[in-house]
Write an enzyme that holds these catalytic residues in place. Sequence first.
Site, PDB file in Angstrom:
ATOM      1  N   GLU A   1      14.819   1.778  18.968  1.00  0.00           N
ATOM      2  CA  GLU A   1      14.662   3.130  19.181  1.00  0.00           C
ATOM      3  C   GLU A   1      13.424   2.697  20.766  1.00  0.00           C
ATOM      4  O   GLU A   1      13.237   2.217  21.398  1.00  0.00           O
ATOM      5  CB  GLU A   1      13.123   3.029  18.269  1.00  0.00           C
ATOM      6  CG  GLU A   1      13.074   3.214  16.763  1.00  0.00           C
ATOM      7  CD  GLU A   1      12.170   2.927  15.741  1.00  0.00           C
ATOM      8  OE1 GLU A   1      11.392   2.471  16.173  1.00  0.00           O
ATOM      9  OE2 GLU A   1      12.461   3.129  14.688  1.00  0.00           O
TER      10      GLU A   1
ATOM     11  N   HIS B   1      11.041   7.970  14.492  1.00  0.00           N
ATOM     12  CA  HIS B   1       9.541   6.464  13.633  1.00  0.00           C
ATOM     13  C   HIS B   1       8.034   7.631  14.128  1.00  0.00           C
ATOM     14  O   HIS B   1       7.223   7.186  14.784  1.00  0.00           O
ATOM     15  CB  HIS B   1       9.463   5.260  14.858  1.00  0.00           C
ATOM     16  CG  HIS B   1       8.956   4.326  14.726  1.00  0.00           C
ATOM     17  ND1 HIS B   1       8.800   2.855  14.531  1.00  0.00           N
ATOM     18  CD2 HIS B   1       7.706   4.053  13.501  1.00  0.00           C
ATOM     19  CE1 HIS B   1       8.318   2.380  13.908  1.00  0.00           C
ATOM     20  NE2 HIS B   1       7.214   2.870  13.704  1.00  0.00           N
TER      21      HIS B   1
ATOM     22  N   PHE C   1       4.849   7.659  10.350  1.00  0.00           N
ATOM     23  CA  PHE C   1       2.648   7.175  10.361  1.00  0.00           C
ATOM     24  C   PHE C   1       2.441   8.337  11.139  1.00  0.00           C
ATOM     25  O   PHE C   1       0.570   8.219  10.953  1.00  0.00           O
ATOM     26  CB  PHE C   1       2.583   6.611  11.401  1.00  0.00           C
ATOM     27  CG  PHE C   1       2.713   6.618  13.307  1.00  0.00           C
ATOM     28  CD1 PHE C   1       1.596   6.857  13.988  1.00  0.00           C
ATOM     29  CD2 PHE C   1       3.648   6.795  14.005  1.00  0.00           C
ATOM     30  CE1 PHE C   1       2.119   7.169  14.922  1.00  0.00           C
ATOM     31  CE2 PHE C   1       4.436   7.057  15.432  1.00  0.00           C
ATOM     32  CZ  PHE C   1       3.051   7.428  15.306  1.00  0.00           C
TER      33      PHE C   1
ATOM     34  N   THR D   1      11.056   4.170   5.553  1.00  0.00           N
ATOM     35  CA  THR D   1      10.221   4.987   6.718  1.00  0.00           C
ATOM     36  C   THR D   1       9.967   3.316   6.902  1.00  0.00           C
ATOM     37  O   THR D   1       8.927   3.159   7.428  1.00  0.00           O
ATOM     38  CB  THR D   1       9.937   5.787   5.648  1.00  0.00           C
ATOM     39  OG1 THR D   1       9.086   5.525   4.748  1.00  0.00           O
ATOM     40  CG2 THR D   1       9.657   7.232   5.598  1.00  0.00           C
TER      41      THR D   1
ATOM     42  N   ARG E   1      11.363  -0.335   8.178  1.00  0.00           N
ATOM     43  CA  ARG E   1      11.972  -0.788   9.876  1.00  0.00           C
ATOM     44  C   ARG E   1      13.187  -0.888   9.831  1.00  0.00           C
ATOM     45  O   ARG E   1      14.365  -1.138   8.661  1.00  0.00           O
ATOM     46  CB  ARG E   1      11.471  -1.975   9.864  1.00  0.00           C
ATOM     47  CG  ARG E   1       9.653  -2.248  10.420  1.00  0.00           C
ATOM     48  CD  ARG E   1       9.785  -2.026  11.859  1.00  0.00           C
ATOM     49  NE  ARG E   1       8.285  -2.205  12.280  1.00  0.00           N
ATOM     50  CZ  ARG E   1       7.362  -1.548  12.231  1.00  0.00           C
ATOM     51  NH1 ARG E   1       7.333  -0.162  11.085  1.00  0.00           N
ATOM     52  NH2 ARG E   1       5.691  -1.658  12.453  1.00  0.00           N
TER      53      ARG E   1
ATOM     54  N   ARG F   1       0.910  -1.068   0.516  1.00  0.00           N
ATOM     55  CA  ARG F   1       0.079   0.250  -0.495  1.00  0.00           C
ATOM     56  C   ARG F   1       0.365   1.477   0.292  1.00  0.00           C
ATOM     57  O   ARG F   1       0.172   2.118  -0.706  1.00  0.00           O
ATOM     58  CB  ARG F   1      -0.712  -0.131   0.944  1.00  0.00           C
ATOM     59  CG  ARG F   1      -2.074  -0.663   0.888  1.00  0.00           C
ATOM     60  CD  ARG F   1      -2.590  -1.062   2.516  1.00  0.00           C
ATOM     61  NE  ARG F   1      -3.389  -2.574   2.708  1.00  0.00           N
ATOM     62  CZ  ARG F   1      -3.447  -3.871   2.851  1.00  0.00           C
ATOM     63  NH1 ARG F   1      -2.556  -3.559   3.142  1.00  0.00           N
ATOM     64  NH2 ARG F   1      -4.175  -4.493   2.716  1.00  0.00           N
ATOM     65  N   ILE F   2       2.012   1.210   0.704  1.00  0.00           N
ATOM     66  CA  ILE F   2       2.692   2.439   0.841  1.00  0.00           C
ATOM     67  C   ILE F   2       3.520   2.701  -0.119  1.00  0.00           C
ATOM     68  O   ILE F   2       3.680   3.056  -1.003  1.00  0.00           O
ATOM     69  CB  ILE F   2       3.310   2.607   2.665  1.00  0.00           C
ATOM     70  CG1 ILE F   2       2.421   2.542   3.858  1.00  0.00           C
ATOM     71  CG2 ILE F   2       4.249   3.584   2.584  1.00  0.00           C
ATOM     72  CD1 ILE F   2       2.893   2.402   4.849  1.00  0.00           C
TER      73      ILE F   2
ATOM     74  N   LEU G   1       9.427  -5.778   7.765  1.00  0.00           N
ATOM     75  CA  LEU G   1      10.481  -6.725   8.517  1.00  0.00           C
ATOM     76  C   LEU G   1      10.260  -8.059   9.151  1.00  0.00           C
ATOM     77  O   LEU G   1       9.270  -8.405   9.363  1.00  0.00           O
ATOM     78  CB  LEU G   1      11.229  -5.772   9.547  1.00  0.00           C
ATOM     79  CG  LEU G   1      12.131  -6.458  10.750  1.00  0.00           C
ATOM     80  CD1 LEU G   1      13.614  -6.313   9.367  1.00  0.00           C
ATOM     81  CD2 LEU G   1      12.084  -5.801  11.569  1.00  0.00           C
TER      82      LEU G   1
END
Length: 334
Positions: free
Chosen positions: A272, A300, A303, A241, A243, A161-162, A216
């Site tokens: 993170e 991160h 989103f 953008t 993982r 999708r992304i 990932l």
Amino acid sequence: MGAALPSYRVLITDFLSDDLIPERRVLADLAEVVALGATNEDQLLGHVEDADALIVYHVIQITEKTIQRLKRCKLIVRGGVGVDNVDGKACRQRGIPLANVPDYGTEEVADTALAMMLSLVRGVHLLNSRLRAGLGPWSYVQAAPVFRLRGRVLGIVGLGRIGTTMALRGKALGMEVWFYDPYKPDGYDKALGIRRAETLEELARSAYVLSIHCPLTEETRRMIDGRIIRLMPEGSFLINTARGGIVAAEAVLEALAEGHLAGAGLDVLEQEPPPEDDPLLRAWRDPTHPAHHRLIINPHSAFYSVEGLEDMRQKAAEACRRAILGLPVRNVVN
């Protein structure tokens, strides 16, 4: 007589600790909703055992030791796309569906990847960083050479999708969009007017900008390593953008220091937040390091938008509601 109290419990393990308005709007008549605000898995002990559903974000790992303690859990839903921090196999062995929310931030992540790309390839970030530090002349020459984007190759790893959304943005800029995704059926290249690379190596050799949009998994872990980065043209750019574990950060740092990569934008890191002695973090903060002005790091956050976060929370809560009521749950991934 007062209204009956909800008889079910939905626990939000991490990330959220606010008033839970979206979740309670969906679940108030059915379940008590509690946010634990955990920062590690051990903090869940004694709290999750009787949960009817769990909503998990990205701060902690949910391993078999937690899943084995769940007595009546009907669903674990990952508030986000990636499910790499939840042991899906252990969920399956216990008969617990694991679902995600795959569509909440599609545009936001693609927009962030685009923003990082444009800021780097147009010299915006580099010039802003150097001029603010009082370095060099007040002139475009500090960023030279900067090349026109039209006709340059945007390489996309993972046409989900992304990745598809990013491909459309690249096309709108006049870029030649290539993708590598061995699990994507034939025909998407023709439908979108883009080009398929048969191997990751082929994509890397052609990409002026390489943008990562795959999940990932054990297959993709550290897939973008020093060897792949070396195949990219000198003076190219890397954007991640997806993982942090997909990209070998030390290889990015080395390629930036040597000038093989002209810039990198990383919204995600393997750990993170990163430890203070992380070499990538030290270089990013060190004005004397050659990567300093060519590296963008975000926490991160790709989103995030007000609308996207609301969507994510509402859809996660709706999945819990469906599971508790015995209705089919969408987006089960295990």
